[in-house]
Scaffold this active site. Structure first.
Site, short mmCIF file in Angstrom:
data_model
loop_
_atom_site.label_atom_id
_atom_site.label_comp_id
_atom_site.label_asym_id
_atom_site.label_seq_id
_atom_site.Cartn_x
_atom_site.Cartn_y
_atom_site.Cartn_z
N CYS A 63 0.85 -1.19 0.00
CA CYS A 63 0.00 0.00 0.00
C CYS A 63 0.89 1.25 0.00
O CYS A 63 1.62 1.49 0.96
CB CYS A 63 -0.91 -0.01 1.22
SG CYS A 63 -1.90 1.49 1.41
N CYS A 90 0.19 3.66 2.93
CA CYS A 90 0.73 3.17 4.20
C CYS A 90 2.25 3.37 4.25
O CYS A 90 2.81 3.76 5.27
CB CYS A 90 0.40 1.69 4.39
SG CYS A 90 -1.37 1.35 4.47
#
Length: 159
Positions: free
Chosen positions: A89, A92
């Site tokens: 991600c 993230c």
């Protein structure tokens, strides 16, 4: 989480003289003054103005010498950053690296006594961002604790 919060507050306290006079260039001249005023307002809050702990005795209990410990800490931060490269991600990964960068910046100020004047702008931004994120997390944690206590109280009242 509370320790990191107090640690970042201590870093801002130590950086305050430099940050109070810092010029901000946001890319939008109309916002530069607002940004400076908001940073100064943050730096004048009681939590930033009050020393939160004495960092000179922070590592007194550790048998290693200070330079070795600092090298180990730097290596750990580097390893954490490398591990974040594995996150799929992108959001993230970005936020994790930014917050790690902010904590590393606070460590430079508090533990290594690096003058804020030689730090990069990104380090200061990351540290202020980290303080915002931790503040938000602590606020959410307090809300969840209050909600849990309320549910506990309702559970005992109905029985």
């Amino acid at each position: 989480m509370y320790f990191i919060y107090m640690f970042v507050l201590r870093a801002l306290n130590k950086a305050k003289p430099f940050l109070m006079d810092m010029e901000f260039h946001t890319g939008h001249p109309s916002e530069d003054g607002t940004t400076k005023a908001e940073v100064q307002q943050l730096l004048e809050t009681p939590l930033v103005c009050t020393p939160t702990f004495n960092e000179t005795v922070m590592f007194d209990d550790i048998p290693q010498d200070r330079p070795t410990l600092l090298t180990q800490m730097r290596n750990h931060f580097f390893n954490i950053s490398r591990l974040m490269d594995c996150l799929s991600c992108e959001k993230c990964r970005l936020w994790g690296k930014l917050e790690t960068h902010g904590l590393a910046s606070a460590l430079k100020i508090v533990v290594e006594d690096v003058p804020v004047s030689v730090m990069q702008r990104s380090e200061i931004v990351a540290m202020i961002h980290l303080l915002r994120q931790i503040s938000s997390s602590l606020s959410n944690a307090q809300w969840l604790l209050a909600l849990h206590a309320q549910k506990e109280q309702q559970g005992t009242g109905e029985a």
